[in-house]
Design an enzyme around this catalytic site. Structure first.
Site, PDB file in Angstrom:
ATOM      1  N   LYS A   1       7.082   0.000   6.181  1.00 24.17           N
ATOM      2  CA  LYS A   1       6.858   1.454   6.209  1.00 24.17           C
ATOM      3  C   LYS A   1       8.195   2.194   6.242  1.00 24.17           C
ATOM      4  CE  LYS A   1       2.471   1.483   8.798  1.00 24.17           C
ATOM      5  NZ  LYS A   1       1.638   2.154   7.796  1.00 24.17           N
TER       6      LYS A   1
ATOM      7  N   ASP B   1       2.626  -1.616  14.040  1.00 25.44           N
ATOM      8  CA  ASP B   1       2.484  -1.829  12.593  1.00 25.44           C
ATOM      9  C   ASP B   1       3.756  -1.353  11.874  1.00 25.44           C
ATOM     10  OD1 ASP B   1       1.656  -2.204  10.013  1.00 25.44           O
ATOM     11  OD2 ASP B   1       0.119  -0.615  10.023  1.00 25.44           O
TER      12      ASP B   1
ATOM     13  N   ASP C   1      -1.518   1.907  16.708  1.00 25.60           N
ATOM     14  CA  ASP C   1      -2.372   1.216  15.739  1.00 25.60           C
ATOM     15  C   ASP C   1      -3.339   0.235  16.419  1.00 25.60           C
ATOM     16  OD1 ASP C   1      -3.073   1.154  13.077  1.00 25.60           O
ATOM     17  OD2 ASP C   1      -1.688  -0.465  12.554  1.00 25.60           O
TER      18      ASP C   1
ATOM     19  N   LYS D   1      -9.736  -2.758  15.927  1.00 23.60           N
ATOM     20  CA  LYS D   1      -8.403  -3.141  15.433  1.00 23.60           C
ATOM     21  C   LYS D   1      -7.360  -2.886  16.520  1.00 23.60           C
ATOM     22  CE  LYS D   1      -4.819  -1.511  12.156  1.00 23.60           C
ATOM     23  NZ  LYS D   1      -4.502  -0.702  10.970  1.00 23.60           N
TER      24      LYS D   1
ATOM     25  N   ARG E   1      -7.497  -4.318   7.889  1.00 23.96           N
ATOM     26  CA  ARG E   1      -8.719  -4.865   7.309  1.00 23.96           C
ATOM     27  C   ARG E   1      -8.715  -6.397   7.352  1.00 23.96           C
ATOM     28  NH1 ARG E   1      -7.485  -1.608   1.866  1.00 23.96           N
ATOM     29  NH2 ARG E   1      -6.442  -0.320   3.417  1.00 23.96           N
TER      30      ARG E   1
ATOM     31  N   GLU F   1      -3.032  -4.366   6.760  1.00 24.46           N
ATOM     32  CA  GLU F   1      -3.259  -5.512   7.648  1.00 24.46           C
ATOM     33  C   GLU F   1      -4.485  -5.339   8.539  1.00 24.46           C
ATOM     34  OE1 GLU F   1      -1.442  -3.017   8.427  1.00 24.46           O
ATOM     35  OE2 GLU F   1      -2.172  -2.630  10.463  1.00 24.46           O
TER      36      GLU F   1
ATOM     37  N   ASP G   1       0.945  -4.094   4.381  1.00 26.94           N
ATOM     38  CA  ASP G   1       0.675  -2.962   5.283  1.00 26.94           C
ATOM     39  C   ASP G   1      -0.832  -2.673   5.397  1.00 26.94           C
ATOM     40  OD1 ASP G   1       1.236  -0.926   7.012  1.00 26.94           O
ATOM     41  OD2 ASP G   1       1.946   0.491   5.484  1.00 26.94           O
TER      42      ASP G   1
HETATM   43  N1  BES Z   1      -2.090   1.609  10.416  1.00 23.09           N
HETATM   44  C1  BES Z   1      -2.088   2.048   9.080  1.00 23.09           C
HETATM   45  C2  BES Z   1      -2.947   3.289   8.848  1.00 23.09           C
HETATM   46  C3  BES Z   1      -2.521   4.557   9.533  1.00 23.09           C
HETATM   47  C4  BES Z   1      -1.875   5.530   8.803  1.00 23.09           C
HETATM   48  C5  BES Z   1      -2.828   4.794  10.828  1.00 23.09           C
HETATM   49  C6  BES Z   1      -1.522   6.710   9.408  1.00 23.09           C
HETATM   50  C7  BES Z   1      -2.459   5.971  11.430  1.00 23.09           C
HETATM   51  C8  BES Z   1      -1.819   6.931  10.715  1.00 23.09           C
HETATM   52  C9  BES Z   1      -2.616   0.959   8.153  1.00 23.09           C
HETATM   53  O1  BES Z   1      -2.380  -0.330   8.567  1.00 23.09           O
HETATM   54  C10 BES Z   1      -1.925   1.143   6.842  1.00 23.09           C
HETATM   55  O2  BES Z   1      -0.742   1.016   6.803  1.00 23.09           O
HETATM   56  N2  BES Z   1      -2.693   1.458   5.805  1.00 23.09           N
HETATM   57  C11 BES Z   1      -2.158   1.694   4.517  1.00 23.09           C
HETATM   58  C12 BES Z   1      -2.992   0.926   3.515  1.00 23.09           C
HETATM   59  C13 BES Z   1      -2.435   0.915   2.137  1.00 23.09           C
HETATM   60  C14 BES Z   1      -1.219   0.030   2.079  1.00 23.09           C
HETATM   61  C15 BES Z   1      -3.492   0.425   1.197  1.00 23.09           C
HETATM   62  C16 BES Z   1      -2.211   3.185   4.208  1.00 23.09           C
HETATM   63  O3  BES Z   1      -3.229   3.805   4.515  1.00 23.09           O
HETATM   64  O4  BES Z   1      -1.230   3.709   3.728  1.00 23.09           O
HETATM   65 ZN    ZN Z   2      -2.227  -0.623  10.650  1.00 17.71          ZN
HETATM   66 ZN    ZN Z   3      -0.495  -1.094   7.976  1.00 13.97          ZN
END
Ligand code: BES
Ligand code: ZN
Ligand code: ZN
Length: 501
Positions: free
Chosen positions: A274, A267, A285, A262, A348, A346, A344
């Site tokens: 966010k 992000d 990210d 990824k 996956r 994204e 968010d």
């Molecule tokens: N890039 C983030 C995950 C992340 C969180 C990376 C903290 C590093 C530190 C990912 O794209 C994300 O935002 N995931 C969300 C998914 C949710 C909306 C289902 C998350 O984990 O909050």
């Molecule tokens: Zn992300």
């Molecule tokens: Zn995200």
């Protein structure tokens, strides 16, 4: 280099070795050194200052009987518990403490039972990783505050072949991990998807690897609707980076390892934006992609016997006027439709197309790495990588490699019961979970949907790809986690000509 001269005659700015925590920490080679320094080590041990406790540091200046200008003895903890992972950190701690004192040349003396290729590799890795600082945008930095010459000692001429081998391997692996760390630290304005692709392509060309960069037109032609859906909110176009290593004697029927990373260069969360707190960190990210590019750099030198393809989908996740909106339905490259509940989630989405493409390119085994979920940080904090796998033998191989590499990884479940979590009422699947808890497993299950019957491992590195604080052996910032594990796995995958299956 490997210095096989007698210890007392080694000219260096600092000779480093280590003492174990035991009744008499000064034993073995340390007794020789003690003699050379007029019994100073023995006296320090007797007074309780030198005990061998982990990371304890004893620095002797201008030791009279040594050609070295300094002797640094680090505590290594209990003898039976000090393996390559501990030695990697010790060597790193030595480099960081010495470089902060302006030392330039370091020689690391391994103890009498540690004269193996694996130890040489770990020590060299530790030193090179510790020598890394991300200060290239500081205009007032003092020039040359780093170690410029490192050597290993403890081997003699007859056993140096092992040391040479470990040293060469450790060097390329650590330099490749630093390459990944450098990418991970870059801010998003200086590392857009196009710039990441350029850097990956330059690395590949230098290493003699085949590289193809798919631009937004090609990505659209290939109907990578999931990747495009994330990219459509940004003014920056996406890229799909494909780097291929083919061994000289390649059997087309042999397994092909696919590494999918990824690479969201920033992000924001998209329309599901966010909070501003800590958002600046979302430049990291792209560390899954950076790790895969780093692995390919090492592979280009180490030349395993298997074919390896890295596929790195890269885009920003922005809330622009054309951005996708919660509730939108997207058609992925595989044909599966996805209801985007949260923009968010994204990572996956872009992995879905990355994995479909890797399969189309003939990969028989897949590993993805991604800063995918906050949930894995809740589960494992910044200590372990979360490991999800569809094939036990393949997953066991990876976990074994993680131990060799000294990168902590821990298995988490992705069994069929999690399939319910991502059921959508109107599309084939949805991109977030409809059930409380288990967010990291739900995310893994989403990716699994695109792997078909291909053995697959998912590494959630959200908690481990970034280090908030400096460690005695490491600078803060991007860690380059997974590079060492995946290089080890790739070398063994190549050696067997197949996986454990
Ligand atoms: N890039 C983030 C995950 C992340 C969180 C990376 C903290 C590093 C530190 C990912 O794209 C994300 O935002 N995931 C969300 C998914 C949710 C909306 C289902 C998350 O984990 O909050
Ligand atoms: Zn992300
Ligand atoms: Zn995200």
């Amino acid at each position: 280099m490997v210095d096989t001269r007698a210890v007392a005659t080694i000219e260096t700015d600092a000779l480093v070795t280590y003492a174990f925590e035991q009744e008499k920490p000064v034993d073995g080679i340390l007794l020789q050194l003690d003699e050379a320094v007029g019994g100073a080590l023995g006296k320090l041990a007797a007074s309780g200052e030198l005990t061998g406790k982990m990371l304890e540091s004893t620095l002797v200046y201008y030791p009279a009987g040594l050609a070295a200008q300094r002797l640094l003895v680090l505590g290594a903890g209990k003898k039976g518990k000090c393996g390559t992972a501990e030695l990697r950190r010790l060597a790193g701690a030595a480099v960081r403490s010495l470089k902060s004192r302006g030392v330039k040349r370091v020689t690391f003396l391994v103890r009498e039972n540690d004269r193996t290729a694996a130890v040489a590799q770990a020590v060299v890795e530790g030193m090179i990783l510790a020598n890394f600082d991300y200060d290239k945008y500081k205009t007032d930095k003092k020039p040359g505050n780093e170690i410029t010459a490192a050597a290993l000692a403890g081997w003699d001429e007859s056993s140096r072949a092992d040391a040479d081998m470990g040293l060469a391997r450790g060097r390329v692996i650590a330099e490749s991990q630093n390459f990944a760390r450098d990418l991970g630290n870059e801010p998003s304005n200086l590392l857009t998807p196009r710039m990441l692709a350029d850097k990956a392509a330059a690395m590949a060309r230098e290493g003699g690897l085949a590289v193809e960069i798919l631009d937004e037109k090609k990505i659209a032609e290939l109907k990578m609707g999931a990747l495009l859906s994330v990219a459509q909110g940004s003014a920056e176009p996406p890229r799909m980076i494909v780097i291929t290593y083919t061994p000289e004697k390649w059997n087309p029927a042999a397994p092909v390892l696919g590494l999918v990373g990824k690479a969201i260069t920033f992000d924001t969360g998209g329309i599901s934006i966010k909070p501003s707190n800590d958002m600046e960190k979302m430049k990291y990210d792209m560390c899954g992609g950076a790790a895969m590019i780093g692995v390919m750099r090492a592979i280009s030198v180490l030349k395993p016997q298997c074919k390896i393809v890295a596929v790195v989908p890269s885009t920003e996740n922005m809330p622009g006027g054309r951005a996708q909106k919660p509730g939108d339905i997207q058609t992925s490259m595989s044909g599966k439709t996805i209801e985007v509940i949260n923009t968010d989630a994204e990572g996956r989405l872009i992995l879905a197309d990355g994995i479909a493409y890797a399969r189309q390119l003939g990969c028989t085994h897949l590993i993805d790495a991604a800063t995918l979920t906050g949930a894995v940080v809740v589960a494992l904090s910044n200590v372990n990588v979360g490991v999800f796998g569809s094939d036990q033998a393949f997953t066991d191989q990876l976990l074994a490699s993680s131990k060799v590499a000294g990168e902590k990884m821990w298995p988490l479940p992705v069994d069929d019961d999690y399939r319910e979590f991502i059921k959508s009422p109107i599309a084939d699947i949805q991109n977030t979970s409809n059930t409380k808890g288990g967010g990291a497993s739900a995310a893994a299950m989403f990716i699994k949907e695109f792997t078909g019957d291909t053995p697959w491992i998912h590494l959630d590195i959200a908690g481990t790809a970034w280090q908030d604080d400096v460690k005695p052996w490491n600078a803060k910032g991007a860690t380059g986690v997974a590079v060492r594990t995946l290089v080890d796995l790739a070398m063994k995958f190549g050696a067997n000509g197949s996986s454990a299956k």
